[in-house]
Design a protein around this motif. Structure first.
Motif, mmCIF file in Angstrom:
data_model
loop_
_atom_site.group_PDB
_atom_site.id
_atom_site.type_symbol
_atom_site.label_atom_id
_atom_site.label_comp_id
_atom_site.label_asym_id
_atom_site.label_seq_id
_atom_site.Cartn_x
_atom_site.Cartn_y
_atom_site.Cartn_z
ATOM 1 N N THR A 74 0.799 -1.288 -0.026
ATOM 2 C CA THR A 74 -0.093 -0.035 -0.041
ATOM 3 C C THR A 74 0.938 1.216 0.075
ATOM 4 O O THR A 74 1.810 1.352 0.705
ATOM 5 C CB THR A 74 -0.796 0.080 1.057
ATOM 6 O OG1 THR A 74 -1.616 -1.070 1.309
ATOM 7 C CG2 THR A 74 -1.889 1.200 1.146
ATOM 8 N N THR A 76 0.649 5.749 -0.438
ATOM 9 C CA THR A 76 0.133 6.846 -0.599
ATOM 10 C C THR A 76 1.134 8.092 -1.040
ATOM 11 O O THR A 76 2.047 8.024 -0.340
ATOM 12 C CB THR A 76 -0.573 7.404 0.814
ATOM 13 O OG1 THR A 76 -1.333 6.142 1.210
ATOM 14 C CG2 THR A 76 -1.487 8.399 0.584
ATOM 15 N N ASP A 98 -5.396 -0.981 -7.243
ATOM 16 C CA ASP A 98 -6.670 -0.417 -6.836
ATOM 17 C C ASP A 98 -6.309 0.911 -6.185
ATOM 18 O O ASP A 98 -5.408 1.096 -5.239
ATOM 19 C CB ASP A 98 -7.478 -1.213 -5.990
ATOM 20 C CG ASP A 98 -8.168 -2.384 -6.578
ATOM 21 O OD1 ASP A 98 -8.620 -2.111 -7.397
ATOM 22 O OD2 ASP A 98 -7.544 -3.616 -6.154
ATOM 23 N N TRP A 100 -7.375 5.363 -5.003
ATOM 24 C CA TRP A 100 -8.316 6.344 -4.834
ATOM 25 C C TRP A 100 -7.684 7.429 -4.904
ATOM 26 O O TRP A 100 -6.538 7.800 -4.229
ATOM 27 C CB TRP A 100 -8.992 6.077 -3.268
ATOM 28 C CG TRP A 100 -9.638 5.012 -3.012
ATOM 29 C CD1 TRP A 100 -11.260 4.914 -3.071
ATOM 30 C CD2 TRP A 100 -9.445 3.484 -2.830
ATOM 31 N NE1 TRP A 100 -11.662 3.713 -2.969
ATOM 32 C CE2 TRP A 100 -10.571 2.805 -2.827
ATOM 33 C CE3 TRP A 100 -8.085 2.930 -2.676
ATOM 34 C CZ2 TRP A 100 -10.407 1.435 -2.624
ATOM 35 C CZ3 TRP A 100 -7.869 1.446 -2.309
ATOM 36 C CH2 TRP A 100 -9.396 0.847 -2.312
ATOM 37 N N SER A 121 -11.200 8.466 -12.323
ATOM 38 C CA SER A 121 -11.673 7.948 -10.997
ATOM 39 C C SER A 121 -13.386 7.985 -11.146
ATOM 40 O O SER A 121 -13.913 8.924 -11.903
ATOM 41 C CB SER A 121 -11.259 8.889 -9.993
ATOM 42 O OG SER A 121 -11.637 10.054 -10.083
ATOM 43 N N ASP A 122 -13.945 7.271 -10.493
ATOM 44 C CA ASP A 122 -15.319 7.325 -10.408
ATOM 45 C C ASP A 122 -15.981 8.536 -9.390
ATOM 46 O O ASP A 122 -14.977 9.120 -8.853
ATOM 47 C CB ASP A 122 -16.171 6.001 -10.103
ATOM 48 C CG ASP A 122 -15.803 5.509 -8.501
ATOM 49 O OD1 ASP A 122 -15.330 6.490 -7.790
ATOM 50 O OD2 ASP A 122 -16.005 4.406 -8.594
ATOM 51 N N THR A 124 -16.546 8.686 -6.463
ATOM 52 C CA THR A 124 -16.222 8.393 -5.166
ATOM 53 C C THR A 124 -14.491 8.542 -5.070
ATOM 54 O O THR A 124 -13.958 8.274 -4.155
ATOM 55 C CB THR A 124 -16.462 7.101 -4.417
ATOM 56 O OG1 THR A 124 -15.779 5.999 -5.054
ATOM 57 C CG2 THR A 124 -17.928 6.839 -4.434
ATOM 58 N N ARG A 126 -12.593 6.480 -6.867
ATOM 59 C CA ARG A 126 -12.132 5.188 -6.839
ATOM 60 C C ARG A 126 -11.660 4.919 -8.495
ATOM 61 O O ARG A 126 -12.444 5.271 -9.239
ATOM 62 C CB ARG A 126 -13.188 3.877 -6.629
ATOM 63 C CG ARG A 126 -12.530 2.731 -6.350
ATOM 64 C CD ARG A 126 -13.689 1.624 -5.836
ATOM 65 N NE ARG A 126 -13.008 0.449 -5.773
ATOM 66 C CZ ARG A 126 -12.899 -0.400 -6.963
ATOM 67 N NH1 ARG A 126 -13.381 -0.016 -7.974
ATOM 68 N NH2 ARG A 126 -12.285 -1.724 -6.897
ATOM 69 N N LEU A 127 -10.344 4.170 -8.372
ATOM 70 C CA LEU A 127 -10.088 3.642 -9.960
ATOM 71 C C LEU A 127 -9.013 2.423 -9.969
ATOM 72 O O LEU A 127 -8.685 2.306 -8.844
ATOM 73 C CB LEU A 127 -9.455 4.959 -10.716
ATOM 74 C CG LEU A 127 -8.026 5.223 -10.235
ATOM 75 C CD1 LEU A 127 -7.698 6.542 -11.348
ATOM 76 C CD2 LEU A 127 -8.036 5.868 -8.982
ATOM 77 N N SER A 128 -9.032 1.724 -10.795
ATOM 78 C CA SER A 128 -8.011 0.592 -10.847
ATOM 79 C C SER A 128 -7.520 0.302 -12.193
ATOM 80 O O SER A 128 -8.094 0.386 -13.222
ATOM 81 C CB SER A 128 -8.987 -0.381 -10.287
ATOM 82 O OG SER A 128 -9.997 -1.166 -11.017
#
Lengths: 158, 187
Positions: A74, A76, A98, A100, A121-122, A124, A126-128
């Motif tokens: 993970t 950031t 995945d 954000w 991104s959608d 919210t 989110r994207l992947s």
């Protein structure tokens, strides 16, 4: 024959053959690395659009040494106006990513090969990316607002 | 070697078009000139990462200071000179230990060395014994054609005489080195 005389001779067929052999040896032993031109063009384009370099957040920084790409599950990234969180999962022949990002409708490009893989991104954030090949990758976040600078992440190893 | 249009001329055309607003031609220029620039950086003793960083510095300098290249005709020489200066500056920087023998190290991988007990390998070893400046000159010339020689020599800080294309001291030095190598075939 002195050194100077030797050097002043006109180029002959032997010289031409030698330079051809040198060109072949150079291709074989020290050709420019694969993808060099693409990486240079990407670096130029980042400079031309004055991209902001995001920073890696948190404990994973401990794993980064001497500017080399790192491995993490993970990560950031933060920049002045946004952040991007990524979760990496091993899949067949690569890594599923995945993510954000701050805000919906933000375009993020994954640069792992010659062609970027683009996701938006959608609502919210989110994207992947279903599969990114193993190796170094960096992400370019296109500015959500007109006039903002794009953001580029450091390279990470996936 | 045998390309009918000199490298310097093709670089000039691409750069002029880029400067006049055809942004796409920059990619052509980078693809065209990066191999000889890589050869210059490596001849200075830079490792892969250092050479790549040096080339990135050079290309970014070009796009930032496009107007500082007075004439599109001069872009090839400008790129060579800027790469030479950038690479030699990096090579002179004090680094941990290994700089002294790094200057003449072509660094082929072990597998390559093992399977390449042939002429190409022997030639490459002789090239590696030349001065960094001569290595750079011959390696760049190997990518170019005869009309480019004078430009390349001058841009690398080795101005040539006015008497047309001669062998020059670098090629002469390489030929002398090969002449003393009993395993090298001169035919």
């Amino acid at each position: 024959m002195t050194l100077d005389d030797d050097a002043r001779l006109p180029l002959d067929g032997g010289d031409t053959r030698l330079l051809t052999a040198l060109a072949e040896a150079q291709d074989r032993f020290d050709a420019p690395p694969t993808g060099l031109v693409e990486r240079l063009l990407f670096a130029i384009s980042l400079d031309l659009m004055s991209a902001e370099l995001a920073t890696l957040e948190g404990g994973v920084l401990a794993g980064v040494r001497g500017g080399r790409p790192m491995t993490a599950d993970t990560v950031t990234f933060t920049a002045s106006g946004l952040s991007l969180m990524l979760v990496l999962t091993e899949v067949d022949g690569g890594v599923r990513v995945d993510g954000w990002v701050t805000g919906g409708g933000v375009t993020v490009e994954a640069h792992a090969g010659p062609e970027p893989e683009v996701q938006v991104s959608d609502a919210t954030g989110r994207l992947s990316w279903p599969r990114i090949p193993h190796g170094p990758v960096r992400f370019l976040i296109r500015p959500p607002r007109e006039g903002d600078r794009p953001v580029i992440t450091p390279s990470i190893e996936v | 070697m045998t390309d009918p249009v000199p490298l310097s001329r093709r670089a000039e055309d691409a750069f002029r078009a880029y400067r006049d607003g055809d942004a796409g031609r920059l990619a052509e220029l980078v693809a065209l000139v990066t191999p000889p620039l890589w050869a210059i950086a490596r001849s200075a003793g830079l490792d892969h990462q250092e050479a790549e960083d040096a080339l990135q510095t050079v290309w970014i300098a070009l796009v930032r200071h496009t107007d500082s290249v007075a004439e599109p005709r001069a872009v090839f020489a400008w790129l060579i000179t800027t790469t030479r200066r950038t690479a030699w500056r990096t090579a002179r920087r004090p680094r941990t230990a290994e700089l002294a023998d790094a200057v003449a190290d072509p660094r082929p991988g072990p597998a390559e060395v093992a399977e390449a007990s042939d002429e190409g390998r022997r030639l490459w070893r002789h090239v590696a014994t030349l001065s960094p400046r001569c290595q750079a000159l011959l390696r760049v010339i190997a990518y170019a054609s005869t009309p480019d020689y004078a430009t390349i020599s001058t841009a690398l800080g080795m101005p040539v005489g006015s008497i047309g294309p001669t062998r020059g001291r670098c090629l002469a030095a390489l030929r002398r080195a090969l002449a003393t190598d009993p395993t090298w075939s001169t035919t």
